[in-house]
Design an enzyme around this catalytic site. Structure first.
Site, PDB file in Angstrom:
ATOM      1  N   ARG A  86       0.842  -1.194   0.000  1.00 10.82           N
ATOM      2  CA  ARG A  86       0.000   0.000   0.000  1.00 10.82           C
ATOM      3  C   ARG A  86       0.878   1.246   0.000  1.00 10.82           C
ATOM      4  O   ARG A  86       1.965   1.256   0.570  1.00 10.82           O
ATOM      5  CB  ARG A  86      -0.916   0.011   1.232  1.00 10.82           C
ATOM      6  CG  ARG A  86      -2.090  -0.938   1.135  1.00 10.82           C
ATOM      7  CD  ARG A  86      -3.014  -0.806   2.318  1.00 10.82           C
ATOM      8  NE  ARG A  86      -2.397  -1.260   3.545  1.00 10.82           N
ATOM      9  CZ  ARG A  86      -1.833  -0.480   4.458  1.00 10.82           C
ATOM     10  NH1 ARG A  86      -1.840   0.836   4.309  1.00 10.82           N
ATOM     11  NH2 ARG A  86      -1.288  -0.985   5.538  1.00 10.82           N
ATOM     12  N   TYR A 216      -1.155  -3.478  -6.970  1.00  7.32           N
ATOM     13  CA  TYR A 216      -1.054  -4.171  -5.680  1.00  7.32           C
ATOM     14  C   TYR A 216      -2.418  -4.241  -4.987  1.00  7.32           C
ATOM     15  O   TYR A 216      -3.128  -3.226  -4.890  1.00  7.32           O
ATOM     16  CB  TYR A 216      -0.030  -3.464  -4.755  1.00  7.32           C
ATOM     17  CG  TYR A 216      -0.103  -4.034  -3.363  1.00  7.32           C
ATOM     18  CD1 TYR A 216       0.386  -5.325  -3.109  1.00  7.32           C
ATOM     19  CD2 TYR A 216      -0.724  -3.360  -2.319  1.00  7.32           C
ATOM     20  CE1 TYR A 216       0.264  -5.891  -1.849  1.00  7.32           C
ATOM     21  CE2 TYR A 216      -0.846  -3.919  -1.058  1.00  7.32           C
ATOM     22  CZ  TYR A 216      -0.356  -5.184  -0.828  1.00  7.32           C
ATOM     23  OH  TYR A 216      -0.496  -5.755   0.408  1.00  7.32           O
ATOM     24  N   LYS A 225      -9.711  -2.149   1.452  1.00  8.31           N
ATOM     25  CA  LYS A 225      -9.301  -0.988   2.249  1.00  8.31           C
ATOM     26  C   LYS A 225     -10.102   0.247   1.831  1.00  8.31           C
ATOM     27  O   LYS A 225     -10.462   1.074   2.657  1.00  8.31           O
ATOM     28  CB  LYS A 225      -7.806  -0.736   2.073  1.00  8.31           C
ATOM     29  CG  LYS A 225      -6.943  -1.925   2.494  1.00  8.31           C
ATOM     30  CD  LYS A 225      -7.179  -2.289   3.930  1.00  8.31           C
ATOM     31  CE  LYS A 225      -6.377  -3.484   4.367  1.00  8.31           C
ATOM     32  NZ  LYS A 225      -6.648  -3.891   5.735  1.00  8.31           N
ATOM     33  N   HIS A 245     -10.889  -2.076  11.388  1.00 10.45           N
ATOM     34  CA  HIS A 245      -9.806  -2.936  10.894  1.00 10.45           C
ATOM     35  C   HIS A 245      -9.584  -4.046  11.921  1.00 10.45           C
ATOM     36  O   HIS A 245      -8.610  -4.032  12.669  1.00 10.45           O
ATOM     37  CB  HIS A 245      -8.547  -2.064  10.735  1.00 10.45           C
ATOM     38  CG  HIS A 245      -7.429  -2.713   9.985  1.00 10.45           C
ATOM     39  ND1 HIS A 245      -6.134  -2.272  10.061  1.00 10.45           N
ATOM     40  CD2 HIS A 245      -7.400  -3.765   9.140  1.00 10.45           C
ATOM     41  CE1 HIS A 245      -5.358  -3.017   9.296  1.00 10.45           C
ATOM     42  NE2 HIS A 245      -6.095  -3.940   8.725  1.00 10.45           N
ATOM     43  N   SER A 267      -1.565  -3.642  10.266  1.00  9.90           N
ATOM     44  CA  SER A 267      -1.271  -4.573   9.180  1.00  9.90           C
ATOM     45  C   SER A 267      -0.046  -5.428   9.505  1.00  9.90           C
ATOM     46  O   SER A 267       0.944  -4.914  10.036  1.00  9.90           O
ATOM     47  CB  SER A 267      -0.998  -3.784   7.892  1.00  9.90           C
ATOM     48  OG  SER A 267      -2.042  -2.869   7.673  1.00  9.90           O
ATOM     49  N   CYS A 269       0.482  -7.758  11.696  1.00  8.98           N
ATOM     50  CA  CYS A 269       0.789  -8.019  13.113  1.00  8.98           C
ATOM     51  C   CYS A 269       0.109  -9.296  13.591  1.00  8.98           C
ATOM     52  O   CYS A 269      -0.037  -9.498  14.806  1.00  8.98           O
ATOM     53  CB  CYS A 269       0.339  -6.860  13.979  1.00  8.98           C
ATOM     54  SG  CYS A 269       1.399  -5.421  13.847  1.00  8.98           S
ATOM     55  N   LYS A 271      -3.108 -10.726  12.566  1.00 14.86           N
ATOM     56  CA  LYS A 271      -4.569 -10.870  12.678  1.00 14.86           C
ATOM     57  C   LYS A 271      -5.028 -12.219  12.106  1.00 14.86           C
ATOM     58  O   LYS A 271      -5.846 -12.899  12.701  1.00 14.86           O
ATOM     59  CB  LYS A 271      -5.312  -9.734  11.954  1.00 14.86           C
ATOM     60  CG  LYS A 271      -5.280  -8.423  12.708  1.00 14.86           C
ATOM     61  CD  LYS A 271      -6.440  -7.497  12.348  1.00 14.86           C
ATOM     62  CE  LYS A 271      -6.412  -7.020  10.919  1.00 14.86           C
ATOM     63  NZ  LYS A 271      -5.186  -6.250  10.593  1.00 14.86           N
ATOM     64  N   ASP A 294      -9.741  -9.538   8.882  1.00  9.81           N
ATOM     65  CA  ASP A 294      -9.190  -8.202   8.617  1.00  9.81           C
ATOM     66  C   ASP A 294     -10.166  -7.062   8.888  1.00  9.81           C
ATOM     67  O   ASP A 294      -9.741  -5.999   9.312  1.00  9.81           O
ATOM     68  CB  ASP A 294      -8.716  -8.136   7.153  1.00  9.81           C
ATOM     69  CG  ASP A 294      -7.822  -6.940   6.860  1.00  9.81           C
ATOM     70  OD1 ASP A 294      -6.944  -6.630   7.694  1.00  9.81           O
ATOM     71  OD2 ASP A 294      -7.993  -6.316   5.800  1.00  9.81           O
ATOM     72  N   ARG A 385       1.701 -12.076  -0.830  1.00  7.99           N
ATOM     73  CA  ARG A 385       0.347 -12.298  -0.308  1.00  7.99           C
ATOM     74  C   ARG A 385      -0.312 -13.531  -0.905  1.00  7.99           C
ATOM     75  O   ARG A 385       0.022 -13.964  -1.999  1.00  7.99           O
ATOM     76  CB  ARG A 385      -0.530 -11.087  -0.668  1.00  7.99           C
ATOM     77  CG  ARG A 385      -0.076  -9.782  -0.030  1.00  7.99           C
ATOM     78  CD  ARG A 385      -0.550  -9.704   1.373  1.00  7.99           C
ATOM     79  NE  ARG A 385      -0.124  -8.498   2.060  1.00  7.99           N
ATOM     80  CZ  ARG A 385      -0.859  -7.893   3.010  1.00  7.99           C
ATOM     81  NH1 ARG A 385      -2.027  -8.364   3.353  1.00  7.99           N
ATOM     82  NH2 ARG A 385      -0.390  -6.838   3.631  1.00  7.99           N
TER      83      ARG A 385
HETATM   84  C1  OXD Z   1      -3.314  -4.449   5.258  1.00  3.07           C
HETATM   85  C2  OXD Z   1      -3.972  -5.630   4.646  1.00  3.07           C
HETATM   86  O1  OXD Z   1      -2.385  -3.884   4.669  1.00  3.07           O
HETATM   87  O2  OXD Z   1      -4.886  -6.191   5.272  1.00  3.07           O
HETATM   88  O3  OXD Z   1      -3.758  -4.059   6.351  1.00  3.07           O
HETATM   89  O4  OXD Z   1      -3.625  -6.000   3.517  1.00  3.07           O
HETATM   90 MN    MN Z   2      -5.470  -5.156   7.033  1.00  2.75          MN
END
Ligand code: OXD
Ligand code: MN
Length: 601
Positions: A86, A216, A225, A245, A267, A269, A271, A294, A385
């Protein structure tokens, strides 16, 4: 490189089912007039269409088919090397006034921005196909569900959107014929994939998004997002709900007692790992199930907070994913998955740093270059990803399609912090919880471009995703709290605290179940804690630490400690952050800071 992919010619019966809503048709025509595509492909989300598009993507080298025996129906995509994350510096909230976007967003004036982007889009799809992607965010029958349309010249986007959203016919049905229906207008073009012409612009008042110059996922799967968080958070405040989020997970005791929690971590971390947690053997009979990994959309019913996952798939970080760290994610990505920017082995398998087993003797890295274990470069990009349907998840929660959502017992904030933050603590009440969320911080990761490992304040993990003034966002949280007669308890966790010599103190992953169990027990009023300056912190005896030999008594004491010096530093960080927001922080939160200062003094 996808930018070179020419127009595709579908056979009769594919790509020709136009929606009947006149407002949509008029808008598509106007974008086509501007961008001048060779043809328009109207997606209906069918299997037949999907098969055709995967075939075309392979033929055009947009996707590489992976070994069918090892990874059935799965593909690899390589993005442009300058386009792997991002781009917060090129992301804009275009509200009529700068103040509406607030101090944490890049702002540009809407009319000028439309003009600039329309200039870039003029003729941009010449020789290419423009795909019309109808989709919904949320279960088909939820009152929270939103309809979106994404127009894109990227076949990779179409195939990813079919994984990440409920795409096609279901959206056309939900939209209906009314020309006054609410729906999101999303336009995406790769242009020439140049960082100089890369903009992700949101027009909350128009429910519109324009994204150019990137391929991306986080920049171009406009459902995620852009709609579900940035536009979503704006609509949520206006309409009295919350777009966050957050992952959503279910936890069921051996006696069949079930709770749901929602957790906001920045992001990359963990989730996805937390949402798919497998309890250690000591917790035999406990089950954790995933509602979402997410994003959570939440509304109030009967004084409680109820959450749905608006998405239909997971777009997760690949490196570090293994049968050891997250077996459920590994099972989820064993088939029907699109990988982006991982390495390709000589036998057509996907490979990344942290995968189980020995590295391959030779592979092609994410840039398309030869790679061996002796190479200096990483084989997979750190932000490579997977996009995989949530249906692949062996622990998918049975209530994931419930339109009313699942009731939330606890909200958890968390970040990646080497020091200061104990393993877990609980807010005194909702308002204190909002303060904890508003001041949370995390060490930065590869999910966004920029330096990695720097502590930055990331309120509610929404810093890059709040589509309006952050002060009003805090106010919205406080208002929601007043409407909740039975609010979730609020917690903060930190799996990443380190010893002075840099070792992680907590094993994380499945062992996080011990923290989750305490959180659930607190919501049932059945676990103890000590009251500290920062909130309720468990004593070691309040946590179930049986059969956890890897954490010594001293380590546990450090994990649960509140170090006064570190916290005075932290408090100063809160003050600096609030000051940086230039006066938008609600008085209630300033008061919370003063109260924390008193408790620490
Ligand atoms: C982020 C994602 O960047 O979920 O938070 O891809
Ligand atoms: Mn995210």
């Amino acid at each position: 490189m996808e930018k070179l992919a020419p127009a595709i010619a579908p056979p009769p019966g594919i790509g020709d089912r136009r929606p009947s809503n006149k407002a949509v048709l008029d808008w598509v025509q106007s974008v086509a007039q501007l961008t001048q595509p060779e043809n328009i492909f109207w997606c209906d989300g069918s299997e037949q269409e999907n098969d055709f598009l995967f075939g075309e993507a392979g033929r055009l080298n947009v996707l590489i088919k992976l070994n069918e025996r090892k990874l059935p129906r799965s593909y690899l995509h390589r993005s442009n090397a300058n386009d792997v994350a991002r781009v917060e510096q090129f992301t804009f909230i275009c509200t009529p006034t700068k103040e509406e976007a607030g101090p944490t967003n890049n702002w540009t004036e809407p009319a000028e921005t439309y003009q600039k982007l329309h200039r870039l889009l003029k003729g941009a799809m010449r020789g290419r196909t423009m795909f019309v992607v109808p989709y919904i965010m949320g279960p088909a029958d939820s009152p929270l569900t939103k309809v979106g349309f994404e127009l894109t010249d990227s076949i990779y986007v179409v195939l990813s959107m079919r994984i990440m959203t409920r795409m096609g016919k279901v959206a056309l049905e939900r939209l209906g014929e009314s020309t006054r229906a609410e729906w999101n207008r999303g336009v995406h073009s790769l242009l020439d994939v140049s960082p100089e012409r890369r903009f992700i612009a949101h027009f909350p008042q128009d429910n519109a998004i324009i994204s150019v110059g990137s391929g991306y996922g986080g920049n171009v799967l406009l459902s995620k997002k852009c709609l579900a968080l940035r536009i979503g958070s704006y609509l949520a405040r206006k309409q009295g709900w919350m777009a966050e989020h957050m992952l959503i997970l279910g936890i069921e005791s051996p006696q069949g007692q079930k709770h749901y929690v929602a957790a906001a971590f920045p992001s990359a971390c963990g989730k996805t790992n937390f949402a798919m947690l497998i309890p250690p053997s000591h917790f035999a009979g406990w089950k954790v199930t995933t509602v979402g990994d997410d994003i959570a959309w939440m509304q109030i019913r009967d004084g409680r907070l109820w959450a749905v996952n608006p998405e239909n798939g997971y777009f997760g970080v690949v490196p570090g994913t293994s049968y050891k760290s997250n077996p459920n994610a590994m099972r989820s990505i064993e088939h029907d998955t699109i990988y982006t920017n991982v390495a390709l082995t000589d036998d057509g398998d996907a490979w990344w740093e942290g995968k189980d087993g020995a590295p391959p003797a030779h592979a092609v890295d994410w840039r398309g270059n030869d790679w061996t274990p002796a190479s200096k470069e990483k084989a997979a990009h750190p932000n490579s990803r997977f996009a995989t349907p949530m249906r692949n998840n062996p622990v998918l929660d049975p209530h994931v399609e419930d339109g009313d959502g699942v009731p939330i017992s606890a909200i958890i904030f968390g970040g990646r912090r080497s020091d200061t933050m104990p393993l877990v603590f609980q807010a005194f009440d909702w308002e204190h919880g909002v303060y904890i969320g508003a001041t949370m911080a995390s060490e930065t990761t590869a999910a966004a471009t920029g330096a990695v490992g720097r502590v930055r304040r990331d309120p509610m993990a929404m810093l890059p995703f709040c589509g309006y003034n952050i002060g009003n966002y805090f106010r919205h949280w406080l208002e929601m709290g007043k409407r909740l007669t039975n609010p979730p308890l609020i917690f903060h966790v930190n799996w990443f605290r380190k010893s002075p010599n840099g070792q992680f103190l907590w094993p994380g992953f499945g062992e996080n179940m011990r923290v989750l169990k305490w959180i659930i027990d607190r919501s049932e009023n059945s676990a103890g804690a000590s009251e500290s300056a920062i909130g309720y912190v468990p004593r070691a005896r309040d946590l179930d630490l049986n059969e956890l030999p890897s954490v010594s008594t001293e380590q546990m004491a450090t994990l649960l400690s509140v170090n006064a010096d570190e916290w005075r530093n932290e408090l100063a960080g809160h003050g600096k952050f609030f000051d940086s927001l230039g006066g938008v922080v609600p008085g209630e939160l300033q008061k919370q800071r003063e109260k924390l200062a008193e408790r620490l003094s």
